[in-house]
Enzyme design. Structure first.
Site, PDB file in Angstrom:
ATOM      1  N   GLU A 426      41.732  15.736  21.383  1.00 32.18           N
ATOM      2  CA  GLU A 426      41.550  16.123  22.643  1.00 32.18           C
ATOM      3  C   GLU A 426      40.973  17.838  22.063  1.00 32.18           C
ATOM      4  O   GLU A 426      41.334  18.011  21.646  1.00 32.18           O
ATOM      5  CB  GLU A 426      42.380  17.145  22.885  1.00 32.18           C
ATOM      6  N   ASP A 499      48.006  18.241  20.647  1.00 30.37           N
ATOM      7  CA  ASP A 499      48.980  20.531  20.646  1.00 30.37           C
ATOM      8  C   ASP A 499      49.753  19.955  21.010  1.00 30.37           C
ATOM      9  O   ASP A 499      50.493  19.629  21.811  1.00 30.37           O
ATOM     10  CB  ASP A 499      48.127  21.428  21.448  1.00 30.37           C
ATOM     11  N   ASP A 501      51.532  22.285  22.662  1.00 29.97           N
ATOM     12  CA  ASP A 501      51.753  22.434  24.113  1.00 29.97           C
ATOM     13  C   ASP A 501      51.776  21.635  25.271  1.00 29.97           C
ATOM     14  O   ASP A 501      51.805  20.565  25.028  1.00 29.97           O
ATOM     15  CB  ASP A 501      50.957  23.820  23.974  1.00 29.97           C
ATOM     16  N   ASP A 503      49.648  21.736  27.378  1.00 32.13           N
ATOM     17  CA  ASP A 503      48.124  20.676  28.020  1.00 32.13           C
ATOM     18  C   ASP A 503      48.251  19.190  26.973  1.00 32.13           C
ATOM     19  O   ASP A 503      47.760  18.186  27.343  1.00 32.13           O
ATOM     20  CB  ASP A 503      47.345  21.046  27.571  1.00 32.13           C
TER      21      ASP A 503
END
Ligand code: 1YM
Length: 646
Positions: A426, A499, A501, A503
């Protein structure tokens, strides 16, 4: 049968418990956690049978400290009288002798009383110890067993005016891989049983952790109607119209169906035979489906909603439908590899006729509802046609070679499939690092961009037009949905790199949902992986070459351990630099290669799908528009669908 008491002679004596301990899998499926949970179901089933016979209203299931299980009911109590041929108490016979028909998953619904409790001796054989406590309105009886054997007979230990049975046991850790119960799994099963047996009150509690005891009482007067509502609530679907409920009898057979449409495009049909989930359907489910398609079409024709040449397919009439089909039979025949399908051929015409008559009269009495359902089915049909056109356009493109590889794909140089990998990344910046860091011989990089489609809410025609997903489809080469062909897969491993996190979790989940819905065999075949980028870098702040060291940590604990390990060497104390990676983009190419992409040093998780149904459920919750259920599941999800593969 009201006053009919148990006749001890009805118990067919077969054999002792040795075979159970020798081949436990034959009796409870496996010795994994599933088999462990099965012990609880067997005992609870006996209490539910007592409730179905009309004598029991309350069942409690307790998980006690030490993973001890206690199940109680307020039924008549297992018969305690002396068995005529065995010369011992009937309750002892039930718990020490393998019974006829005591096959795994056999189901024990006896409309007219008679033999049940076939699983009790199996549970006893596989328990380190087990105790039964029976109250018959006069006395309290007790017996203790060790691995299925007893030294003392069933004994009276006191007086009582109550009735009921309590069974307490500790699963044998010589038999089971684990003896630690999963509260959520047991809760789900108990809830299902409470829905399937309207009116029964089941209380389940878990007091293993004294600081955090859990308990829930499950009691649904509305039975499977409430089951449908529950599913819609959990998935965050908006219901369309009321729950439609149909039930009927044919001799000793009983069938009931609850159904309701919703605003999603998914079909959820759960079928049960004698309270056992038939995950592969069978005659009862087929009867239901046939009748639904027929009634909707007949009604549509009769009232001019459908033109003469128009016909709705089964898929059209089941789009956005949730239904529970439950039958109770004197004898169930389960078929198929995993015994997940109901055989009993006579059940199909029974359910079909029942459903046809009752649904048609419901439609006749509720024309507005019928109209809304037909409109929905027609919309589904139109969407299906649009999807077909989109698919054909996509097929034509491939045939003419115009569906070339996506421009942003940095392909590998290796031509074969073996050993090759595609990283789906991404964001352009992470994509850049990945391109710089990869081994271009066998690693391809596809950066994703554009707006992601929520595949949960979209039909296949939208997928064909989606700018974010189509590059994935063309890069993988397999096609999607009906066109999917795994032999065309262009890489051996498909690695999602996002990632660590929220998102990142989101994009990972969206991609997994997409693979699950449109490229299921890819997951089943074990081709999909999740990259694990580190969360921290721990580095010595020193110019001395000898002492320079960098460690990458994947958790807080690991970070702390590295801090401990690196802070001192040769009596020198170093200042440490601890960096938290907020995103893949913060790593340079070399670091990304070292930590996340180099097969020698990286960790990747293989995405497994042992239970597609479960995954679908979780994915639906994650992708639906309601935030709360999503939040609750997000933690669990990562643990259940991924398996460590280093
Ligand atoms: C916590 C588990 O096993 N309850 C239970 C079991 C039985 C009866 C009542 C029962 C059945 C019948 C007559 C009958 C069982 N009886 C037998 C057997 N709870 C739990 N509650 N009277 C009582 O089926 O006719 C097996 S289980 F075989 F002895 F009748």
């Amino acid at each position: 049968m009201e006053e009919e008491r148990y006749d001890a002679e009805q118990i067919q004596v077969l054999e002792g418990l040795d075979p159970v301990r020798k081949r436990p899998g034959m009796y409870i499926g496996s010795t994994s956690i599933d088999g462990l949970h099965h012990l609880v179901y067997e005992i609870v089933d006996n209490a539910i049978d007592e409730a179905l016979a009309g004598y029991c209203t309350e069942i409690t299931v307790e998980i006690l400290p030490g993973d001890i299980i206690r199940v109680s009911d307020n039924g008549r109590g297992i018969p305690t009288g002396i068995h005529p041929t065995e010369g011992i108490s009937a309750a002892t016979v039930v718990y020490t002798v393998l019974h006829a028909g005591g096959k795994f998953g056999g189901g024990g619904y006896k409309v007219s009383g008679g033999l049940h409790g076939v699983g009790a001796s199996v549970v006893n054989a596989l328990s380190e110890w087990l105790e039964i406590n029976v109250k018959d309105g006069k006395h309290e009886h007790f017996q203790h067993f060790d691995r299925g054997e007893y030294k003392e007979p069933l004994k009276i230990i006191g007086d009582t005016d109550k009735t009921g049975t309590t069974v307490t046991f500790k699963a044998d850790d010589q038999i089971f891989e684990t003896t630690h119960y999963d509260y959520e799994v047991l809760l789900k099963r108990m809830r299902e049983q409470a829905f399937l047996n309207a009116g029964i009150r089941i209380t389940i509690s878990d007091t293993r952790d004294a600081a955090e005891p859990q308990s829930e009482t499950l009691h649904y007067e509305g039975g499977i109607r409430q089951f449908v509502e529950h599913i819609h609530r959990v998935k965050g679907y908006e219901s369309l119209g009321d729950v439609i409920y149909v039930s009927g009898k044919d001799g000793d057979s009983f069938a009931e169906i609850a159904m309701q449409y919703n605003d999603s495009y998914n079909e959820v049909i759960l079928s049960f035979a004698n309270n056992i989930h038939t995950k592969d359907g069978g005659s009862h489910e087929n009867g239901f489906k046939n009748a639904l398609t027929k009634v909707v079409n007949d009604y549509g024709k009769r009232f001019g909603i459908l033109k003469d040449n128009e016909k709705l397919s089964g898929d059209d009439v089941r789009e956005g439908l949730t239904a529970i089909v439950s039958v109770k039979l004197t004898e169930c025949e389960f078929e198929g590899q995993t015994k997940g399908r109901l055989g009993n051929p006579q059940v199909r015409p029974f359910v079909e006729k029942l459903m046809q008559e009752k649904l048609m009269s419901y439609f006749e009495m509720n024309p507005a509802v019928a109209r809304a359902i037909l409109d929905k089915c027609l919309a589904a049909r139109r969407a299906r046609e649009a999807a077909k056109n989109a698919r054909e356009t996509a097929r034509r493109k491939t045939a003419m070679g115009s569906a070339s590889l996506p421009g942003k794909l940095a392909d590998c140089s290796e031509h074969g499939v073996e050993g090759t990998e595609i990283y789906i990344v991404e964001g352009d910046s992470a994509g850049g690092s990945a391109k710089g860091g990869r081994d271009r011989k066998y690693q391809a990089i596809l950066p994703l961009w554009g707006k992601m489609l929520n595949v949960e809410k979209a039909r296949i025609d939208l997928v064909y037009g989606n700018e974010k997903l189509m590059p994935v489809v063309t890069a993988l080469g397999t096609g999607i949905g009906e066109d999917f062909d795994i032999s065309k897969l262009r890489y051996e491993k498909v690695i999602i790199m996002a990632d660590a996190d929220v998102d990142g979790c989101h994009i990972r989940t969206l991609l997994l949902t997409f693979f699950f819905r449109y490229m299921k065999p890819l997951i089943e075949n074990g081709n999909v992986y999740i990259a694990q980028p580190p969360l921290f870098k721990v580095e010595r702040d020193t110019k001395t070459k000898k002492y320079q060291q960098i460690r990458y940590a994947f958790s807080d604990e690991e970070r702390d351990r590295y801090i401990d390990e690196l802070k001192e060497e040769d009596g020198k104390s170093f200042k440490l630099l601890v960096q938290r990676y907020k995103g893949l983009g913060e790593m340079d190419s070399e670091q990304l290669w070292e930590t996340t992409m180099n097969p020698e040093t990286r960790t990747i998780l293989r995405v497994k799908m042992e239970d597609a149904v479960k995954a679908d459920e979780v994915i639906t919750i994650l992708m639906g528009d309601k935030v709360m259920p999503r939040k609750e599941y997000i933690e669990k999800y990562a643990r259940t669908v991924s398996n460590l593969d280093i």
